[in-house]
Design an enzyme around this catalytic site. Structure first.
Site, short mmCIF file in Angstrom:
data_model
loop_
_atom_site.label_atom_id
_atom_site.label_comp_id
_atom_site.label_asym_id
_atom_site.label_seq_id
_atom_site.Cartn_x
_atom_site.Cartn_y
_atom_site.Cartn_z
N GLY A 1 -20.53 -6.39 -16.13
CA GLY A 1 -20.84 -7.69 -16.71
C GLY A 1 -19.60 -8.26 -17.35
N GLY A 2 -19.75 -9.41 -17.98
CA GLY A 2 -18.63 -10.06 -18.65
C GLY A 2 -18.39 -9.48 -20.03
CE1 TYR B 1 -15.91 -10.38 -27.26
CE2 TYR B 1 -15.94 -12.29 -25.82
CZ TYR B 1 -15.27 -11.45 -26.68
OH TYR B 1 -13.96 -11.69 -26.96
CD GLU C 1 -15.45 0.93 -22.32
OE1 GLU C 1 -16.37 0.97 -21.48
OE2 GLU C 1 -15.49 0.19 -23.31
CD GLU C 2 -12.32 -1.97 -21.11
OE1 GLU C 2 -12.46 -2.73 -20.12
OE2 GLU C 2 -12.59 -2.34 -22.26
N GLY C 3 -13.43 0.48 -16.32
CA GLY C 3 -13.22 0.84 -14.92
C GLY C 3 -12.35 -0.14 -14.15
#
EC number: 2.7.1.21
Length: 198
Positions: A16-17, A19, A89-91
């Site tokens: 997703g985007g 936030y 995290e942060e794929g």
């Protein structure tokens, strides 16, 4: 979510985007696995130093310890044989090798959870994320709320000096509230230099 039985592993993608709650959801899944006494290893890309280099941190302040790495090969090298759950995290920041690494880990019976942006600031597929989504058994696309109009936000607006970024600006610019806003399809703007110079 239906959990597969037996020794088979699987891949989950949380996308997703900005936030939209991706990091919060990753942390929630990791904590549930830890409560169940499963061995978990959490990795994050070393580019992500927004809050703490050794933690996955949400914009709301939740955090969990993580191993910073700079490549997919680092993850494969550092995952221990008895690890049951691998969280990443942060794929979107990883090299394309992350797709094969996740598949090999799942083939070894591990649950692999990857969180990341599915679109870059241009609204285009971001790095390896679309490929991870294609090979995953489970994909959850989360949404934020548009900071302009309040609609469902699926995009990330980059803001530079109070204005939308240009299409040809660098794809990766690590930041948070000072640089990015959640936007819906209608409020998302990407400037093109030739249009602006007319």
């Amino acid at each position: 979510m239906e959990i597969l039985n037996g020794p088979s592993g699987w891949i989950e993608v949380i996308c997703g985007g900005m936030y939209s709650g991706k990091s919060e959801e990753l942390i929630r899944r990791v904590r549930r696995a830890q409560i169940a006494k499963q061995k978990v290893q959490v990795f994050k890309h070393s580019l992500d130093i927004r809050y703490d280099k050794d933690y996955v941190a949400s914009h709301t302040g939740l955090k969990i310890e993580a191993i910073p790495v700079s490549s997919s090969a680092d993850i494969e090298r550092l995952v221990e044989d008895d690890t049951q759950v691998v969280a990443i995290e942060e794929g979107q920041f990883f090299d394309m090798g992350i797709v094969k690494v996740c598949q090999r880990l799942a083939d070894k019976g591990k649950r692999v959870i990857v969180a990341g942006l599915d679109q870059d600031f241009r609204g285009e597929p971001f790095g390896p994320m679309p490929y991870l989504m294609a090979v995953a058994e489970y994909v959850d696309k989360l949404h934020a709320i548009c900071m302009k109009c309040g609609n469902v936000a699926s995009r990330t607006q980059r803001i530079i000096d109070g204005k939308p970024a240009y299409y040809d600006d660098p794809i990766i610019l690590v930041g948070a509230f000072e640089t990015y806003e959640a936007r819906c399809r209608n409020c998302h703007i990407v400037l093109r230099r030739d249009e602006n110079e007319k």
